[in-house]
Write a protein that holds these residues in place. Sequence first.
Motif, PDB file in Angstrom:
ATOM      1  N   LYS A  55       0.833  -1.214   0.000  1.00 14.39           N
ATOM      2  CA  LYS A  55       0.000   0.000   0.000  1.00 14.39           C
ATOM      3  C   LYS A  55       0.866   1.262   0.000  1.00 14.39           C
ATOM      4  CE  LYS A  55      -3.805  -2.282   2.453  1.00 14.39           C
ATOM      5  NZ  LYS A  55      -4.551  -2.374   3.729  1.00 14.39           N
ATOM      6  N   ALA A  56       1.966   1.223   0.762  1.00 17.68           N
ATOM      7  CA  ALA A  56       2.868   2.376   0.787  1.00 17.68           C
ATOM      8  C   ALA A  56       3.555   2.563  -0.570  1.00 17.68           C
ATOM      9  CB  ALA A  56       3.911   2.188   1.885  1.00 17.68           C
ATOM     10  N   THR A  57       3.875   1.451  -1.217  1.00 19.90           N
ATOM     11  CA  THR A  57       4.487   1.529  -2.550  1.00 19.90           C
ATOM     12  C   THR A  57       3.519   2.128  -3.551  1.00 19.90           C
ATOM     13  OG1 THR A  57       5.773  -0.481  -2.069  1.00 19.90           O
ATOM     14  CG2 THR A  57       5.631   0.211  -4.364  1.00 19.90           C
ATOM     15  N   GLN A  58       2.243   1.718  -3.458  1.00 14.20           N
ATOM     16  CA  GLN A  58       1.229   2.263  -4.351  1.00 14.20           C
ATOM     17  C   GLN A  58       1.163   3.786  -4.245  1.00 14.20           C
ATOM     18  OE1 GLN A  58      -3.517   1.518  -5.153  1.00 14.20           O
ATOM     19  NE2 GLN A  58      -2.849   1.906  -3.049  1.00 14.20           N
ATOM     20  N   GLU A  59       1.246   4.283  -3.044  1.00 12.49           N
ATOM     21  CA  GLU A  59       1.188   5.736  -2.840  1.00 12.49           C
ATOM     22  C   GLU A  59       2.385   6.435  -3.481  1.00 12.49           C
ATOM     23  OE1 GLU A  59       0.708   8.964   0.831  1.00 12.49           O
ATOM     24  OE2 GLU A  59       0.533   6.806   1.201  1.00 12.49           O
ATOM     25  N   LEU A  60       3.580   5.830  -3.328  1.00 16.30           N
ATOM     26  CA  LEU A  60       4.783   6.408  -3.930  1.00 16.30           C
ATOM     27  C   LEU A  60       4.676   6.436  -5.453  1.00 16.30           C
ATOM     28  CD1 LEU A  60       7.592   4.755  -1.761  1.00 16.30           C
ATOM     29  CD2 LEU A  60       6.912   7.163  -1.739  1.00 16.30           C
ATOM     30  N   LEU A  61       4.188   5.358  -6.036  1.00 21.99           N
ATOM     31  CA  LEU A  61       4.083   5.274  -7.489  1.00 21.99           C
ATOM     32  C   LEU A  61       3.031   6.233  -8.027  1.00 21.99           C
ATOM     33  CD1 LEU A  61       4.311   1.388  -7.968  1.00 21.99           C
ATOM     34  CD2 LEU A  61       6.129   3.083  -8.216  1.00 21.99           C
ATOM     35  N   GLN A  62       1.927   6.379  -7.309  1.00 20.27           N
ATOM     36  CA  GLN A  62       0.858   7.287  -7.737  1.00 20.27           C
ATOM     37  C   GLN A  62       1.318   8.736  -7.719  1.00 20.27           C
ATOM     38  OE1 GLN A  62      -2.234   6.214  -4.959  1.00 20.27           O
ATOM     39  NE2 GLN A  62      -3.360   5.027  -6.496  1.00 20.27           N
TER      40      GLN A  62
END
Length: 328
Positions: A183-190
Amino acid sequence: MSGDLGPRVAISAAQKFTAKFADVDLVLVGNEQQLLSFSSVKKLSRQRISILNATDIVAMDEDPLHALRHKKNSSMWLAIECLNNNLADACVSAGNTGALLAMGKYLLKTFPGVERPAICKAMPVEHGQTYLLDLGANTNCTAEHLYQFALMGNILASAATAAPRIGLLNIGTESTKGTDVIKATQELLQNDSRLNFGGYIEANRIFSGDMDVIVCDGFHGNIALKTCEGTARFIAKRIQAIFKRNWFSRLTAIFAWPLLKQLRVELDPSMYNGASFLGLQRVLVKSHGNANKKAFLQAMIVAREQVIQKVPVRIQQALSNQSISSQQ
């Protein structure tokens, strides 16, 4: 000198490689006396292929740390050292993956901002190919690690696609699914406007072609890769068994052979051999340990392409831009 099949495969691939590409010179790193014992070596052009003598070998089952500390006269160490000393532009090995990673990271170093290199490999999909990383170098990753993998995979895929779609491997496509790291990775990529983030992707969609780059940690990436390879072998064996079942099946196989032959060529694993250690400052490519001549040749082609495309330089530039953006 290592790999499951020894130097014979590398020598045969070297013959094909130099015949195919006139812009490349090769250095075969290994026990010179043993290499010269192969009759095929005598057929190689000594103007474009030379031998660098190495008195030691890293065994396929050798502990990577032991190899790092005690195998400085091995073919693997000396080959990577050629890169470090600017005597070569790329290195290809079918040897011990852990030792290759350890030596590569020690000698070549990662770029500033990259804590860990990632193993990246192209896989055939419904349309073109998809890059999957990491495939085993890093079993435990933070969100920042996965974000760096996405940046590096994006650069590799952008050579063929204008705006590569980046997918994050997960157990579902809903935003609520996955671990805290995912979930934290998703935020970084977004939040990175340079990336065309396509969201989560499940393992059953890897071959759909929906994503040009699929990011995951090395534990799950390695499982996904080997599951895919095992499934492909299973299907091939089942098709073969069905066509041998009776006389009617054999007759059907005769008419289906042209299509089966085309499918076999398109899905031939040897045509997708060659996994890159992205994040290292030079081009280091890992071939399957059991690669045949055709597969090892493909790994060499991957290395040549990455040199021409200046992949390490472009990764360094992207990471530098990331650092500047974060400071602003």
